[in-house]
Design a protein around this motif. Structure first.
Motif, PDB file in Angstrom:
ATOM      1  N   PRO A  25       0.790  -1.242   0.000  1.00 15.35           N
ATOM      2  CA  PRO A  25       0.000   0.000   0.000  1.00 15.35           C
ATOM      3  C   PRO A  25       0.817   1.284   0.000  1.00 15.35           C
ATOM      4  N   ASN A  26       2.091   1.227   0.397  1.00 15.78           N
ATOM      5  CA  ASN A  26       2.914   2.448   0.400  1.00 15.78           C
ATOM      6  C   ASN A  26       3.624   2.676  -0.927  1.00 15.78           C
ATOM      7  N   ALA A  27       3.444   1.783  -1.890  1.00 11.77           N
ATOM      8  CA  ALA A  27       4.099   1.929  -3.189  1.00 11.77           C
ATOM      9  C   ALA A  27       3.343   2.909  -4.071  1.00 11.77           C
ATOM     10  N   VAL A  28       4.070   3.497  -5.026  1.00  6.97           N
ATOM     11  CA  VAL A  28       3.465   4.367  -6.032  1.00  6.97           C
ATOM     12  C   VAL A  28       3.851   3.814  -7.404  1.00  6.97           C
ATOM     13  N   VAL A  29       2.870   3.578  -8.249  1.00  4.62           N
ATOM     14  CA  VAL A  29       3.143   3.095  -9.604  1.00  4.62           C
ATOM     15  C   VAL A  29       3.903   4.178 -10.368  1.00  4.62           C
ATOM     16  N   CYS A  30       4.987   3.801 -11.036  1.00  9.46           N
ATOM     17  CA  CYS A  30       5.864   4.815 -11.630  1.00  9.46           C
ATOM     18  C   CYS A  30       6.410   4.357 -12.985  1.00  9.46           C
ATOM     19  N   LEU A  31       7.170   5.249 -13.599  1.00  5.59           N
ATOM     20  CA  LEU A  31       7.959   5.005 -14.801  1.00  5.59           C
ATOM     21  C   LEU A  31       7.179   4.241 -15.876  1.00  5.59           C
ATOM     22  N   LEU A  32       7.668   3.113 -16.385  1.00  2.00           N
ATOM     23  CA  LEU A  32       7.046   2.479 -17.545  1.00  2.00           C
ATOM     24  C   LEU A  32       5.593   2.095 -17.295  1.00  2.00           C
ATOM     25  N   THR A  33       5.290   1.590 -16.099  1.00  2.00           N
ATOM     26  CA  THR A  33       3.914   1.186 -15.821  1.00  2.00           C
ATOM     27  C   THR A  33       2.996   2.400 -15.752  1.00  2.00           C
ATOM     28  N   ALA A  34       3.482   3.502 -15.185  1.00  2.00           N
ATOM     29  CA  ALA A  34       2.682   4.726 -15.151  1.00  2.00           C
ATOM     30  C   ALA A  34       2.472   5.273 -16.557  1.00  2.00           C
ATOM     31  N   LEU A  35       3.512   5.226 -17.391  1.00  2.00           N
ATOM     32  CA  LEU A  35       3.362   5.672 -18.781  1.00  2.00           C
ATOM     33  C   LEU A  35       2.292   4.854 -19.501  1.00  2.00           C
ATOM     34  N   GLU A  54      13.415   5.358   0.176  1.00  2.00           N
ATOM     35  CA  GLU A  54      14.743   4.742   0.176  1.00  2.00           C
ATOM     36  C   GLU A  54      14.908   3.663   1.235  1.00  2.00           C
ATOM     37  N   LYS A  55      14.307   3.849   2.416  1.00  2.00           N
ATOM     38  CA  LYS A  55      14.524   2.911   3.518  1.00  2.00           C
ATOM     39  C   LYS A  55      13.411   1.882   3.666  1.00  2.00           C
ATOM     40  N   ALA A  56      12.453   1.897   2.746  1.00  2.00           N
ATOM     41  CA  ALA A  56      11.351   0.933   2.828  1.00  2.00           C
ATOM     42  C   ALA A  56      11.849  -0.469   2.494  1.00  2.00           C
ATOM     43  N   ARG A  57      11.266  -1.464   3.150  1.00  4.45           N
ATOM     44  CA  ARG A  57      11.649  -2.850   2.906  1.00  4.45           C
ATOM     45  C   ARG A  57      11.151  -3.286   1.524  1.00  4.45           C
ATOM     46  N   ARG A  58      11.976  -4.022   0.828  1.00  2.83           N
ATOM     47  CA  ARG A  58      11.585  -4.508  -0.495  1.00  2.83           C
ATOM     48  C   ARG A  58      10.501  -5.568  -0.356  1.00  2.83           C
ATOM     49  N   PRO A  59       9.376  -5.407  -1.044  1.00  3.21           N
ATOM     50  CA  PRO A  59       8.290  -6.389  -0.932  1.00  3.21           C
ATOM     51  C   PRO A  59       8.663  -7.720  -1.560  1.00  3.21           C
ATOM     52  N   LYS A  60       8.093  -8.819  -0.995  1.00  2.00           N
ATOM     53  CA  LYS A  60       8.341 -10.156  -1.514  1.00  2.00           C
ATOM     54  C   LYS A  60       7.063 -10.657  -2.185  1.00  2.00           C
ATOM     55  N   LEU A  61       6.999 -10.436  -3.470  1.00  2.64           N
ATOM     56  CA  LEU A  61       5.861 -10.876  -4.271  1.00  2.64           C
ATOM     57  C   LEU A  61       6.357 -11.779  -5.391  1.00  2.64           C
ATOM     58  N   GLU A  62       5.742 -12.946  -5.500  1.00  2.00           N
ATOM     59  CA  GLU A  62       6.066 -13.810  -6.636  1.00  2.00           C
ATOM     60  C   GLU A  62       5.337 -13.343  -7.882  1.00  2.00           C
ATOM     61  N   TYR A  63       4.107 -12.826  -7.679  1.00  2.00           N
ATOM     62  CA  TYR A  63       3.339 -12.308  -8.803  1.00  2.00           C
ATOM     63  C   TYR A  63       2.420 -11.216  -8.279  1.00  2.00           C
ATOM     64  N   PRO A  64       2.309 -10.085  -9.018  1.00  2.00           N
ATOM     65  CA  PRO A  64       3.052  -9.715 -10.233  1.00  2.00           C
ATOM     66  C   PRO A  64       4.524  -9.440  -9.903  1.00  2.00           C
ATOM     67  N   ARG A  65       5.365  -9.605 -10.891  1.00  2.00           N
ATOM     68  CA  ARG A  65       6.776  -9.269 -10.715  1.00  2.00           C
ATOM     69  C   ARG A  65       6.920  -7.763 -10.600  1.00  2.00           C
ATOM     70  N   LEU A  66       7.838  -7.335  -9.745  1.00  2.00           N
ATOM     71  CA  LEU A  66       8.020  -5.912  -9.478  1.00  2.00           C
ATOM     72  C   LEU A  66       9.377  -5.424  -9.943  1.00  2.00           C
ATOM     73  N   ARG A  67       9.405  -4.174 -10.397  1.00  2.00           N
ATOM     74  CA  ARG A  67      10.653  -3.435 -10.598  1.00  2.00           C
ATOM     75  C   ARG A  67      10.602  -2.263  -9.635  1.00  2.00           C
ATOM     76  N   VAL A  68      11.486  -2.253  -8.662  1.00  3.68           N
ATOM     77  CA  VAL A  68      11.433  -1.269  -7.586  1.00  3.68           C
ATOM     78  C   VAL A  68      12.460  -0.175  -7.820  1.00  3.68           C
ATOM     79  N   SER A  69      12.010   1.074  -7.777  1.00  7.06           N
ATOM     80  CA  SER A  69      12.896   2.235  -7.839  1.00  7.06           C
ATOM     81  C   SER A  69      12.792   2.975  -6.513  1.00  7.06           C
ATOM     82  N   ARG A  70      13.907   3.502  -6.063  1.00  7.78           N
ATOM     83  CA  ARG A  70      13.939   4.202  -4.778  1.00  7.78           C
ATOM     84  C   ARG A  70      13.886   5.708  -5.013  1.00  7.78           C
ATOM     85  N   PHE A  71      12.851   6.338  -4.508  1.00  8.90           N
ATOM     86  CA  PHE A  71      12.698   7.789  -4.586  1.00  8.90           C
ATOM     87  C   PHE A  71      12.806   8.345  -3.174  1.00  8.90           C
ATOM     88  N   SER A  72      13.203   9.601  -3.062  1.00  9.72           N
ATOM     89  CA  SER A  72      13.322  10.209  -1.742  1.00  9.72           C
ATOM     90  C   SER A  72      12.715  11.609  -1.737  1.00  9.72           C
TER      91      SER A  72
END
Length: 207
Positions: A25-35, A54-72
Motif C-alpha cells: 500500500p505504500n508503493a506508487v506506480v511509476c515510470l514504464l507502468t505509469a506511462l 529509500e529505507k522501505a523494505r523490499r516487498p516479496k511478491l512472486e506475482y506480479p513481478r516488481l521493478r522497484v525504484s527508490r525515490f526520496s
C-alpha cells in the motif's frame, strides 16, 4: 495467505496494479507502468514498476513481478494521484510527473522511451509545460516560451553558463513558437549564440 475475489469479479487490464496496491500500500506506480496507464507509451512492461522510499523494505511478491525504484523526499511524495481500479485505491504518479521521471531515469528505461512519452504528452496535454517544469526541478530543465522577449547581454551569459553546466549530463526541454532557424538571430551576439546553440541543437530531438 493471499488475495481472493468473488467469482463474479470483473477483471480489467490493470488488475495487476490493484493486486500490487493491496499487497504494497505504500508503493506508487511509476515510470514504464505509469506511462502505460496514462497511454503515453507503446511499451508493454512485463513487470509492475513501483517507487518506494529509500529505507522501505523490499516487498516479496512472486506475482506480479516488481521493478522497484527508490525515490526520496519530494521526488517520492509529489505528483501522486489515486485511481480506483477494481474498487482498490491505487497510488500512481501523474502523467507530467511520470514523463519528468523518465528523463531522470533515462539510463534505466531508455532515452527513446522518454522522448516518445514527451511527444505523446505534448499532444494529449497541450499547454501543460508548467506541470513538467514543476516536477522536473533541476534534473530536467524546461525553458518555456523560448524567444518570447529579447535577452540582455547578462542574460545571454547566464544562459550559456547554465547550458554549459548541463551539457551532456542532464536533459533540457525547450518549447518555442519561434522557428529554429531564427534562434541564432534571436540570441544576438554571434559568438555567444554559436556557443549556446552548439549545446542546444546538435543532440536535440525536435518534437
Amino acid at each position: 495467505r493471499g488475495l481472493f475475489v468473488v467469482r463474479e469479479h470483473a477483471f480489467t487490464q490493470d488488475h495487476a496494479l490493484a493486486q500490487v496496491a493491496k499487497r504494497v500500500p505504500n508503493a506508487v506506480v511509476c515510470l514504464l507502468t505509469a506511462l502505460r496507464f496514462h497511454e503515453l507509451t507503446t511499451q508493454q512492461p512485463a513487470d509492475v514498476w513501483i517507487a518506494l522510499p529509500e529505507k522501505a523494505r523490499r516487498p516479496k511478491l512472486e506475482y506480479p513481478r516488481l521493478r522497484v525504484s527508490r525515490f526520496s523526499g519530494a521526488a517520492f511524495t509529489q505528483g501522486i494521484e489515486v485511481k480506483r481500479i477494481e474498487g482498490v485505491p491505487v497510488r500512481i504518479y501523474s502523467a507530467a510527473k511520470s514523463v519528468a521521471d523518465c528523463f531522470k531515469y533515462r539510463n534505466k528505461i531508455g532515452l527513446d522511451v522518454a522522448i516518445e512519452a514527451l511527444r505523446d504528452f505534448t499532444r494529449r496535454h497541450r499547454g501543460r509545460a508548467g506541470d513538467l517544469a514543476r516536477f522536473a526541478r533541476i534534473d530536467v530543465l524546461v525553458l518555456d516560451d523560448w524567444g518570447l522577449t529579447p535577452l540582455t547581454e547578462a542574460q545571454r551569459q547566464d544562459l550559456l553558463e547554465v547550458l554549459e553546466d548541463r551539457d551532456g549530463t542532464r536533459s533540457t526541454i525547450i518549447t518555442s513558437q519561434l522557428p529554429r532557424d531564427q534562434w541564432h538571430d534571436y540570441l544576438g551576439e554571434p559568438t555567444v549564440a554559436d556557443a549556446i546553440l552548439d549545446r542546444v541543437v546538435h543532440r536535440a530531438v525536435a518534437i
